[in-house]
Design a protein around this motif. Sequence first.
Motif, PDB file in Angstrom:
ATOM      1  N   PRO A  38       4.738 -67.242  22.326  1.00  0.00           N
ATOM      2  CA  PRO A  38       3.472 -66.629  21.905  1.00  0.00           C
ATOM      3  C   PRO A  38       3.669 -65.229  21.347  1.00  0.00           C
ATOM      4  O   PRO A  38       4.662 -64.557  21.638  1.00  0.00           O
ATOM      5  CB  PRO A  38       2.667 -66.588  23.208  1.00  0.00           C
ATOM      6  N   ASN A  39       2.709 -64.787  20.551  1.00  0.00           N
ATOM      7  CA  ASN A  39       2.711 -63.419  20.036  1.00  0.00           C
ATOM      8  C   ASN A  39       1.266 -62.953  19.931  1.00  0.00           C
ATOM      9  O   ASN A  39       0.533 -63.374  19.034  1.00  0.00           O
ATOM     10  CB  ASN A  39       3.402 -63.334  18.686  1.00  0.00           C
ATOM     11  N   SER A  40       0.847 -62.107  20.848  1.00  0.00           N
ATOM     12  CA  SER A  40      -0.537 -61.624  20.841  1.00  0.00           C
ATOM     13  C   SER A  40      -0.608 -60.121  20.557  1.00  0.00           C
ATOM     14  O   SER A  40      -1.552 -59.451  20.978  1.00  0.00           O
ATOM     15  CB  SER A  40      -1.220 -61.936  22.181  1.00  0.00           C
ATOM     16  N   GLY A  73      -1.686 -68.464  24.123  1.00  0.00           N
ATOM     17  CA  GLY A  73      -1.184 -67.683  23.003  1.00  0.00           C
ATOM     18  C   GLY A  73      -0.940 -66.231  23.357  1.00  0.00           C
ATOM     19  O   GLY A  73      -0.785 -65.382  22.475  1.00  0.00           O
ATOM     20  N   ILE A  74      -0.864 -65.946  24.646  1.00  0.00           N
ATOM     21  CA  ILE A  74      -0.713 -64.577  25.137  1.00  0.00           C
ATOM     22  C   ILE A  74       0.761 -64.263  25.376  1.00  0.00           C
ATOM     23  O   ILE A  74       1.487 -65.049  25.981  1.00  0.00           O
ATOM     24  CB  ILE A  74      -1.499 -64.384  26.448  1.00  0.00           C
ATOM     25  N   SER A  75       1.202 -63.089  24.920  1.00  0.00           N
ATOM     26  CA  SER A  75       2.614 -62.712  25.067  1.00  0.00           C
ATOM     27  C   SER A  75       2.841 -61.538  26.007  1.00  0.00           C
ATOM     28  O   SER A  75       3.977 -61.084  26.168  1.00  0.00           O
ATOM     29  CB  SER A  75       3.202 -62.364  23.688  1.00  0.00           C
ATOM     30  N   GLN A 331      -8.205 -68.481  24.953  1.00  0.00           N
ATOM     31  CA  GLN A 331      -7.874 -68.679  23.535  1.00  0.00           C
ATOM     32  C   GLN A 331      -8.998 -68.159  22.641  1.00  0.00           C
ATOM     33  O   GLN A 331      -8.752 -67.505  21.619  1.00  0.00           O
ATOM     34  CB  GLN A 331      -7.639 -70.163  23.247  1.00  0.00           C
ATOM     35  N   LEU A 334      -8.945 -64.390  22.623  1.00  0.00           N
ATOM     36  CA  LEU A 334      -7.852 -63.906  21.778  1.00  0.00           C
ATOM     37  C   LEU A 334      -8.221 -64.047  20.301  1.00  0.00           C
ATOM     38  O   LEU A 334      -7.925 -63.143  19.500  1.00  0.00           O
ATOM     39  CB  LEU A 334      -6.574 -64.682  22.085  1.00  0.00           C
ATOM     40  N   GLU A 335      -8.858 -65.137  19.931  1.00  0.00           N
ATOM     41  CA  GLU A 335      -9.269 -65.319  18.539  1.00  0.00           C
ATOM     42  C   GLU A 335     -10.307 -64.265  18.142  1.00  0.00           C
ATOM     43  O   GLU A 335     -10.293 -63.769  16.995  1.00  0.00           O
ATOM     44  CB  GLU A 335      -9.856 -66.729  18.344  1.00  0.00           C
ATOM     45  N   CYS A 337     -10.333 -61.249  19.249  1.00  0.00           N
ATOM     46  CA  CYS A 337      -9.519 -60.053  19.005  1.00  0.00           C
ATOM     47  C   CYS A 337      -8.848 -60.113  17.638  1.00  0.00           C
ATOM     48  O   CYS A 337      -8.790 -59.098  16.921  1.00  0.00           O
ATOM     49  CB  CYS A 337      -8.469 -59.894  20.103  1.00  0.00           C
ATOM     50  N   ARG A 338      -8.322 -61.276  17.271  1.00  0.00           N
ATOM     51  CA  ARG A 338      -7.651 -61.423  15.967  1.00  0.00           C
ATOM     52  C   ARG A 338      -8.626 -61.127  14.835  1.00  0.00           C
ATOM     53  O   ARG A 338      -8.290 -60.438  13.863  1.00  0.00           O
ATOM     54  CB  ARG A 338      -7.087 -62.830  15.814  1.00  0.00           C
TER      55      ARG A 338
END
Length: 342
Positions: A38-40, A73-75, A331, A334-335, A337-338
């Motif tokens: 993953p890469n967050s 998807g968290i790093s 998820q 995180l989306e 945040c993206r």
Amino acid sequence: MKNRREFLKTSLQGAAGLSLAPMWLEGAPAIIKSYNKPNSKINGVQIGCITYSYRSMQDQSLEANIRYIKESGISAVEMMGEPVEYFAGMPVPTFNRMRAFQLGGKQRRGEELTASEKEELADVRSQSEAYAKVVAEWRNKTDFKGFEKAAKMFKDAGIEVYAFKPNAFGVNNSDTEVAYGMKAAKILGASHITLEHPSDDAQTLRLGRLGDSHKMKVGYHGHEQQTFTFWDTALDQSKSNGLNFDIGHYVAAGHTDMMDLIQKQHARIWSMHIKDRQTPTNGKGNLPWGTGDTPVGEILRMMRDNKYKFPATIELEYQVPQNSDAVKEVQKCLEFCRKALG
């Protein structure tokens, strides 16, 4: 027979369908190593999560937590203590510890307990005290090999542990237990430990001094008791003391100076919890992100634009829909945040 370098070069060229320059070949091991990890980190802002977010998932083992983090998807992560400590060999309680938190929380909110609930709470608290002694004895004797294995598991999964939150930093925990928690955090790769702010100046002074001795930062988390000056005493006591700030709880407390607080204290914020809560006027609820009153996106962009280095920690607190689970909801966070940082 082709040697390893020639084989690697041929394989990569075949897979890509093009000639690979020597520079690309030299970088191939690093690319292969990061494959399926993953890469967050988004535009310079490290998005992480606290594993408390996965409390509704049935399996709470370390292996399961790592799987949840990766699938989200968290790093990078703020790791709760129990999954790692049980993996390392800490005795497992034989009673329902969560029940003590539930009944104690009901009592703190001013709700009247029934006679049977009062009796149950007293019994669970008695068992908790006995269990705490067993845990303290184990912590005093542990060889930390389990934590070293756990650290490798996180590394292999491509997950950085930036904070560790075991239940080892309370007023009733000895200096030896505190030192244990800080050493375990260091082995896991964490830059700081976190705990609920004790609202006890003597305790923050003690933890700050122990943090100085063990070269470990201490992040104090707050709920609706957070104010602009909430951490001032702890910050003055030690350079190791800092904030584990929570933007949602700050909004629910009715404060409107959050951006100013972050700008003032950014160098002492070790990590920051992000969630979307309502103001007191609107009911203080925890809501799916983008539907509450917390300026999550604005704060993330301020972190990006000012190049603040502390991680933003997703804390899933709104009700998980029946057709979903905690991993899917993290998820979604995180989306969010993206999109906010894109």
